[in-house]
Design a protein around this motif. Structure first.
Motif, PDB file in Angstrom:
ATOM      1  N   PHE A  73       0.858  -1.191   0.000  1.00  0.00           N
ATOM      2  CA  PHE A  73       0.000   0.000   0.000  1.00  0.00           C
ATOM      3  C   PHE A  73       0.882   1.224   0.000  1.00  0.00           C
ATOM      4  CE2 PHE A  73      -2.814  -3.136   2.048  1.00  0.00           C
ATOM      5  CZ  PHE A  73      -3.937  -2.988   1.264  1.00  0.00           C
ATOM      6  N   LYS A  74       0.321   2.328  -0.458  1.00  0.00           N
ATOM      7  CA  LYS A  74       1.053   3.593  -0.428  1.00  0.00           C
ATOM      8  C   LYS A  74       0.350   4.544   0.529  1.00  0.00           C
ATOM      9  CE  LYS A  74       3.796   2.184  -3.683  1.00  0.00           C
ATOM     10  NZ  LYS A  74       4.999   1.483  -3.201  1.00  0.00           N
ATOM     11  N   VAL A  75       1.071   5.568   0.918  1.00  0.00           N
ATOM     12  CA  VAL A  75       0.498   6.561   1.824  1.00  0.00           C
ATOM     13  C   VAL A  75      -0.750   7.178   1.195  1.00  0.00           C
ATOM     14  CG1 VAL A  75       0.924   8.753   3.004  1.00  0.00           C
ATOM     15  CG2 VAL A  75       2.744   7.046   2.853  1.00  0.00           C
ATOM     16  N   ARG A  76      -0.672   7.388  -0.123  1.00  0.00           N
ATOM     17  CA  ARG A  76      -1.829   8.040  -0.748  1.00  0.00           C
ATOM     18  C   ARG A  76      -3.085   7.181  -0.618  1.00  0.00           C
ATOM     19  NH1 ARG A  76       1.111   6.482  -5.325  1.00  0.00           N
ATOM     20  NH2 ARG A  76       0.079   4.728  -6.345  1.00  0.00           N
ATOM     21  N   ASP A  77      -2.923   5.821  -0.530  1.00  0.00           N
ATOM     22  CA  ASP A  77      -4.092   4.956  -0.327  1.00  0.00           C
ATOM     23  C   ASP A  77      -4.790   5.322   0.972  1.00  0.00           C
ATOM     24  OD1 ASP A  77      -3.403   3.593  -2.640  1.00  0.00           O
ATOM     25  OD2 ASP A  77      -2.119   2.200  -1.523  1.00  0.00           O
ATOM     26  N   VAL A  78      -3.981   5.595   1.999  1.00  0.00           N
ATOM     27  CA  VAL A  78      -4.559   5.958   3.300  1.00  0.00           C
ATOM     28  C   VAL A  78      -5.193   7.331   3.214  1.00  0.00           C
ATOM     29  CG1 VAL A  78      -4.069   6.289   5.756  1.00  0.00           C
ATOM     30  CG2 VAL A  78      -2.801   4.569   4.451  1.00  0.00           C
ATOM     31  N   LYS A  79      -4.462   8.254   2.568  1.00  0.00           N
ATOM     32  CA  LYS A  79      -4.957   9.634   2.487  1.00  0.00           C
ATOM     33  C   LYS A  79      -6.317   9.689   1.801  1.00  0.00           C
ATOM     34  CE  LYS A  79      -0.723  12.341   2.808  1.00  0.00           C
ATOM     35  NZ  LYS A  79       0.393  12.931   2.058  1.00  0.00           N
ATOM     36  N   GLU A  80      -6.520   8.769   0.855  1.00  0.00           N
ATOM     37  CA  GLU A  80      -7.767   8.803   0.102  1.00  0.00           C
ATOM     38  C   GLU A  80      -8.950   8.241   0.875  1.00  0.00           C
ATOM     39  OE1 GLU A  80      -6.606   6.880  -3.488  1.00  0.00           O
ATOM     40  OE2 GLU A  80      -5.510   8.656  -4.196  1.00  0.00           O
ATOM     41  N   LEU A  81      -8.649   7.514   1.952  1.00  0.00           N
ATOM     42  CA  LEU A  81      -9.754   6.953   2.740  1.00  0.00           C
ATOM     43  C   LEU A  81     -10.502   8.076   3.462  1.00  0.00           C
ATOM     44  CD1 LEU A  81      -7.893   3.953   4.437  1.00  0.00           C
ATOM     45  CD2 LEU A  81      -9.738   3.764   2.749  1.00  0.00           C
ATOM     46  N   PRO A  82     -11.811   7.928   3.624  1.00  0.00           N
ATOM     47  CA  PRO A  82     -12.538   8.937   4.411  1.00  0.00           C
ATOM     48  C   PRO A  82     -12.053   8.922   5.861  1.00  0.00           C
ATOM     49  CG  PRO A  82     -14.044   7.380   3.330  1.00  0.00           C
ATOM     50  CD  PRO A  82     -12.686   6.851   3.134  1.00  0.00           C
ATOM     51  N   ASP A  83     -12.200  10.057   6.575  1.00  0.00           N
ATOM     52  CA  ASP A  83     -11.819  10.119   7.986  1.00  0.00           C
ATOM     53  C   ASP A  83     -12.610   9.089   8.792  1.00  0.00           C
ATOM     54  OD1 ASP A  83     -10.108  12.082   7.289  1.00  0.00           O
ATOM     55  OD2 ASP A  83     -11.130  13.713   8.381  1.00  0.00           O
ATOM     56  N   GLU A  84     -11.964   8.500   9.756  1.00  0.00           N
ATOM     57  CA  GLU A  84     -12.552   7.516  10.680  1.00  0.00           C
ATOM     58  C   GLU A  84     -13.116   6.290   9.969  1.00  0.00           C
ATOM     59  OE1 GLU A  84     -14.983   8.794  13.905  1.00  0.00           O
ATOM     60  OE2 GLU A  84     -13.922  10.692  14.097  1.00  0.00           O
ATOM     61  N   SER A  85     -12.610   6.027   8.774  1.00  0.00           N
ATOM     62  CA  SER A  85     -13.132   4.860   8.070  1.00  0.00           C
ATOM     63  C   SER A  85     -12.389   3.587   8.447  1.00  0.00           C
ATOM     64  CB  SER A  85     -13.047   5.085   6.566  1.00  0.00           C
ATOM     65  OG  SER A  85     -11.695   5.262   6.194  1.00  0.00           O
ATOM     66  N   ILE A  86     -11.175   3.735   9.003  1.00  0.00           N
ATOM     67  CA  ILE A  86     -10.449   2.546   9.480  1.00  0.00           C
ATOM     68  C   ILE A  86     -10.978   2.258  10.885  1.00  0.00           C
ATOM     69  CG2 ILE A  86      -8.180   1.575  10.022  1.00  0.00           C
ATOM     70  CD1 ILE A  86      -6.944   3.668   8.161  1.00  0.00           C
ATOM     71  N   THR A  87     -11.358   0.996  11.118  1.00  0.00           N
ATOM     72  CA  THR A  87     -11.867   0.677  12.459  1.00  0.00           C
ATOM     73  C   THR A  87     -10.755   0.802  13.487  1.00  0.00           C
ATOM     74  OG1 THR A  87     -13.369  -0.854  11.407  1.00  0.00           O
ATOM     75  CG2 THR A  87     -13.157  -1.013  13.802  1.00  0.00           C
ATOM     76  N   VAL A  88      -9.618   0.167  13.174  1.00  0.00           N
ATOM     77  CA  VAL A  88      -8.536   0.245  14.150  1.00  0.00           C
ATOM     78  C   VAL A  88      -7.181   0.231  13.462  1.00  0.00           C
ATOM     79  CG1 VAL A  88      -8.746  -2.253  14.581  1.00  0.00           C
ATOM     80  CG2 VAL A  88      -7.459  -0.858  16.187  1.00  0.00           C
ATOM     81  N   SER A  89      -6.286   1.141  13.963  1.00  0.00           N
ATOM     82  CA  SER A  89      -4.902   1.149  13.492  1.00  0.00           C
ATOM     83  C   SER A  89      -4.002   0.676  14.620  1.00  0.00           C
ATOM     84  CB  SER A  89      -4.476   2.572  13.101  1.00  0.00           C
ATOM     85  OG  SER A  89      -5.067   2.923  11.884  1.00  0.00           O
ATOM     86  N   PHE A  90      -3.169  -0.309  14.306  1.00  0.00           N
ATOM     87  CA  PHE A  90      -2.165  -0.761  15.263  1.00  0.00           C
ATOM     88  C   PHE A  90      -0.849  -0.084  14.903  1.00  0.00           C
ATOM     89  CE2 PHE A  90      -5.324  -4.098  15.219  1.00  0.00           C
ATOM     90  CZ  PHE A  90      -5.404  -4.516  16.541  1.00  0.00           C
ATOM     91  N   ILE A  91      -0.375   0.792  15.773  1.00  0.00           N
ATOM     92  CA  ILE A  91       0.864   1.513  15.454  1.00  0.00           C
ATOM     93  C   ILE A  91       1.938   1.074  16.441  1.00  0.00           C
ATOM     94  CG2 ILE A  91       1.961   3.767  15.200  1.00  0.00           C
ATOM     95  CD1 ILE A  91      -0.768   4.947  14.589  1.00  0.00           C
TER      96      ILE A  91
END
Lengths: 661, 326
Positions: free
Chosen positions: B47-65
């Motif tokens: 995946f690329k960063v732009r893939d994440v940027k294109e997602l709507p806000d709060e559309s990922i249920t959970v991010s493990f960082i």
């Protein structure tokens, strides 16, 4: 509770000039008024006085206060006062917090501006913390009525008789074979010159005969556990090798000992007299029971003695070479420590020649020489039997001297004068007293001094530089020469004498550290046991239920010792008479669901109050045993141990308050 | 597919072990993949960063960082994922408390660069180069992330919902956490998703503790023949189990290694290192200063021992001047 719901009253005390002389109190009050949650802030000259307390009580009721902060002296002094005041006004006393702006600020800060800022910070901290206080209840625990007294000198004897007369059962523990302590060694006592034995021995006998005193002589307290009202004590009874219950003190065993003459230095006579391996320290000893010294007794050394002592004892059969050390367990409500003092070792001051020059004695030795029951039958003579023609008495040996003890031993001037009198009376010698300052405060003491002046005593004001046998003139040949600067004449004096008496200091006992630790007491810098308050709690200690009396607390004479012993007995009686005591609620506790059972806290508790519940594998603190010292709380690695009044959030908010400015 | 919850994984300053922990789910990962859509996982999927940027806000249920935040890029990614996610989980010790990279907070950027790029012994002395954030090349300007002065925990940069502690977190805790989130059975925000008590409670050696746990000596593990049946602390090894949150099932202790504290402190403790020092000093049973010195000689790196994973969380952070290099 949050600051929004809090209604805090802040009371800033001037303490006369003690605080207001340094801290700008009106400015502090103005600042405190602006703190969140503060409804009222008042200044008063003496907050602890009735009008001060009443103003707090009135505000609690009229303004509906739910928290009180008093900025004044140390909580040691007046926390109880202000808690009681709040309680009377219907507030839980533990919603009061004290901020110490006297000992912590005005007494230790020179700069007025700095002191004022410091007071503001501390008040901010107090206001921040008090919000998180919760109402707490005090606990009551039953109290045992028996009293333990450690040390059977005049202090212990007096305290024992007083407490026993009040109906307490007293255990009097004495390390030596007989009670009596130092006083039993004296010939006469100042300023009245009444004979020490005449006033002491009746009291010793009274101890023996009192139905409510259990005397444990030749014994030592080795462990103290528990807490105020419920101490558990272990006493080690050293073997005397003579059964105390069978011996009647007839002295026949001593007469018949295979040693026909006494040839071992007597401890009681400080080595000036001799005793046999089986002995009674002195004829008036209590208990009047023989004791065998296994170091010198032939039976112990060879197992082949004829044991004439056993034969002399006959059917009584009191002698028991197989006696073993025994331990006695006691449970008492209060403990009085009267362990006395240690005589300064005069050999430490090598310039005075003690232990090298045979004519140099220390004062207690001369007491024994002067005593009618002493090794010379009351004759003050030199080791070779000669009567001295001139005697020098050197004051302040080991006291008022920064190399040894900076403090004044308080009794030496008076006993030096007494010894001067006794020496003159018994020998007719010329007596020279070398003093730094003549200190004779006390009832009849100054009069005693004047009486001695009339007896033609030679007084030389000056500290003695040395005692030497090196003669510089014919009249000094064969004499001891005392060299001192006479500060009144302004010159060096060399006074030839036959006998030198060193007026040695009273020092703390060498084992005070162990005793202090065993009883959780403190020592002041010179090593004497520390009282709770020098004026208002002079016989109490920081350990509740443990009292001190006599010279273990500091140098003092017999009248003062007896007065203090009476006071300590009264404190012990007061403590044990109600049947219960109220304990502070500042206890540690363990949040069970947070405890991992790691057991770090268990060995740390000085009161053995923590146990491991093996089933749940969690630690548990006994409410009754916990004294709220906080050691387990500081050590608990998982934060499961906490302490009321010292909860983490209270302390963190207090810190935040200090740092908020 | 659109109904499946979306999950992202990202790593900051870390060693990669936390990613390994995800892989360690082994066949369990298939269940996870069946239940969720992985929308971002640079270490494993393209995946690329732009893939994440294109997602709507709060559309990922959970991010493990995982990993601590040391570089500007890590901070930017953390902020981006925060914006795109309903829940952010700080995954592993570095993200939770700064971890081993956090020990670099004894120094700052200037002193670290001075040592590593100038002063440290080198096989090519004089060949001095320092990373620069902007480098001009014929094709344009290249950009490198900025190296911050201070290593931060994830929650010192963004709002964090939950913490999965460990170096790395155990597969079991990860599976449990995923299960909890998927079921919607949410613990209070800010919870650390592991045990609530310190490790001793689940340690098989806890029963073997002596009646009075007092240490007459401190020993180093590589110089000690460990008795596997006896509490390691009682053997003089500095086991941080008492000051460390449980949940790992005492894995290290079962391998005869004392706990080094990677799960962090319990909820009641704010500064694990300080607490560790306090508890160890409490049970050291010495009267003589010389004995203390002798014992402490066996703790050659106190900060690395007691703050191995949590220096950026220390109360005293940065109150001391930068340390000199060796």
């Amino acid at each position: 509770m949050t600051n929004e719901e809090a209604r805090i009253g802040v009371y800033v005390c001037d303490c006369g000039f003690n605080i207001a002389g340094v801290v700008n109190v009106p400015q502090v009050v103005g600042y405190a008024r602006g703190l969140k949650g503060v409804v009222i802030c008042r200044e008063y000259k003496y907050m602890c006085s009735s009008p001060g307390q009443e103003s707090i009580q009135k505000d609690i009721q009229d303004l509906n206060l739910n928290r009180v902060v008093v900025a004044s002296c140390s909580p040691h002094l007046h926390e109880a006062t202000f808690r009681r005041a709040a309680e009377q006004a219907g507030m839980n006393p533990f919603l009061v917090h004290m901020v110490n702006i006297r000992e912590h600020v005005s007494w230790v800060t020179k700069d007025k501006k700095e002191a004022t800022e410091k007071a503001k910070s501390l008040i901010a901290a107090g206001v921040a913390r008090v919000v998180r206080h919760s109402p707490l209840e005090r606990r009551q625990v039953p109290v045992r009525s028996d009293v333990l007294i450690i040390g059977g000198g005049i202090a212990g004897i007096q305290a024992a008789l007083t407490a026993a007369d009040a109906g307490r059962h007293v255990y009097l523990v004495e390390r030596e074979p007989s009670i009596g302590g130092h006083m039993a060694k004296f010939d006469k006592t100042f300023p009245t010159l009444d004979c020490a034995a005449c006033i002491l021995t009746p009291k010793m006998t009274a101890v023996k005969n009192h139905p409510d005193i259990t005397l444990l002589s030749y014994s030592e307290v080795v462990a103290v556990d528990g807490y105020v009202g419920n101490f558990k004590v272990k006493v080690k009874r050293k073997p005397r090798y003579v059964d105390e219950t069978k011996c009647v003190g007839c002295f026949e065993c001593i007469e018949e000992c295979v040693y026909k003459t006494a040839k071992f230095p007597s401890e009681f006579e400080l080595g000036l007299g001799m005793r046999k391996p089986i002995y009674i320290p002195f004829p008036q000893a209590i208990p009047l029971v023989a004791v065998i010294d296994p170091e010198t007794c032939i039976e112990f050394k060879t197992r082949q003695c004829k044991k004439t002592c056993v034969a002399a004892c006959g059917d009584r059969g009191a002698i028991d070479f197989n006696q073993k050390e025994a331990t006695v367990d006691l449970e008492v409500g209060a403990i009085i420590v009267s362990t006395g003092f240690h005589v300064f070792d005069a050999a430490r001051m090598t310039n005075y020649g003690y232990g090298v020059l045979p004519g140099v004695y220390h004062a207690l030795e001369v007491e024994r020489l002067a005593a009618s029951n002493g090794p010379t039958g009351g004759e003050i003579v030199l080791r070779d039997g000669r009567k001295p023609a001139a005697v020098g008495i050197v004051h302040c040996v080991g006291s008022r001297d920064e190399h040894y003890n900076p403090y004044c031993s308080k009794v030496c001037c008076m006993y030096s004068l007494k010894l001067a009198h006794l020496v003159k009376e018994r020998t007719g010698a010329e007596v020279y007293n070398f003093y730094i300052d003549m200190r004779t405060p006390g009832k009849g003491y100054e009069e005693f001094y004047h009486r001695l002046l009339a007896e033609n005593l030679h007084l030389v004001r000056g500290k003695v530089a040395e005692v030497t046998r090196i003669a510089e003139a014919a009249k000094e040949e064969g004499k001891l020469v005392i060299v001192a600067e006479d500060t009144l004449l302004g010159g060096i004096r060399r006074v030839p004498v036959d006998m030198v008496i060193l007026s040695v200091a009273m020092e703390p006992q060498p084992d005070r550290e162990e005793v202090r630790r065993m009883l959780n007491m403190s020592c002041s810098s010179e090593g004497f046991f520390l009282e709770k308050h020098p004026k208002l709690a002079p016989v109490s200690t920081m350990s509740d239920g443990i009292f001190i009396a006599g010279a273990c607390q500091g140098p003092k004479d017999i009248p003062e010792t007896v007065a203090q012993a009476g006071a300590a007995a009264a404190e012990a009686i007061a403590l044990t008479s109600k049947g219960f005591i109220t304990l502070e609620p500042n206890l540690a506790y363990i949040e069970e669901q947070l405890c991992s059972g790691c057991q770090v806290c268990i060995p740390l508790c000085p009161y053995d109050a923590i146990e491991l519940d093996r089933e749940k594998m969690v630690a548990r603190i006994s409410d009754v045993l916990c004294k709220g010292c906080g050691v387990c709380v500081a050590a608990c690695p998982s934060g499961a141990a906490a302490q009321r009044m010292f909860e983490d959030d209270q302390i963190m908010l207090e810190l935040a308050g200090v740092l908020s400015r | 597919m659109a109904d499946k919850p979306k999950v992202a994984f990202y790593w900051c300053a870390s060693c990669g072990g936390c990613e390994e922990a995800v892989v360690d789910l082994a066949e369990g990962i298939l269940d996870v993949i069946a239940a969720v859509d992985i929308v971002f996982w640079p270490v494993a999927l393209d995946f690329k960063v732009r893939d994440v940027k294109e997602l709507p806000d709060e559309s990922i249920t959970v991010s493990f960082i995982n990993g601590a935040v040391r570089l500007s890029e890590q901070e930017e990614m953390a902020r981006l994922l925060r914006r795109k996610s309903k829940f952010v989980i700080a995954f592993g010790s570095c993200s939770h408390m700064g971890g081993v990279p956090g020990l670099a907070n004894l120094w700052d950027r200037a002193s670290i660069f001075a040592w590593y790029y100038h002063d440290a012994p080198s096989v090519a002395p004089g060949n001095v180069r320092e990373p620069r954030e902007h480098v001009r090349v014929p094709e344009g300007t290249l950009e490198l992330p900025a190296f911050w002065d201070t290593v931060k925990t994830l929650d010192q940069v963004i709002d964090v919902d939950y913490y999965l502690p460990g170096c790395p977190p155990t597969p079991k805790l990860l599976a449990d956490a995923v299960g909890v989130l998927l079921r919607g059975d949410l613990p209070p925000k800010g919870s650390v998703l592991a045990g609530t008590r310190a490790l001793c409670h689940e340690c098989p050696l806890n029963e073997s503790k002596p009646e009075k746990l007092l240490l007459k000596d401190i020993r180093r593990v590589h110089l000690t023949k460990v008795d596997p049946e006896k509490c390691l602390l009682a053997q003089g090894l500095l086991c941080l189990g008492p000051v460390t949150r449980g949940g790992c099932e005492a894995l290290c202790v079962k391998g005869n290694m004392p706990c080094t504290g990677c799960f962090g402190p319990t909820d009641e403790v704010r500064d694990q290192g300080a607490k560790g020092i306090a508890y160890v000093s409490s049970i050291l049973d010495f009267d003589e200063e010389a004995d203390i010195e002798r014992a402490l000689a066996n703790v050659p790196d106190p900060v690395g021992t007691f703050y191995r994973y949590s220096l950026p969380r220390a109360y005293l952070m940065r109150t001391r001047k930068v340390m000199p290099h060796a």
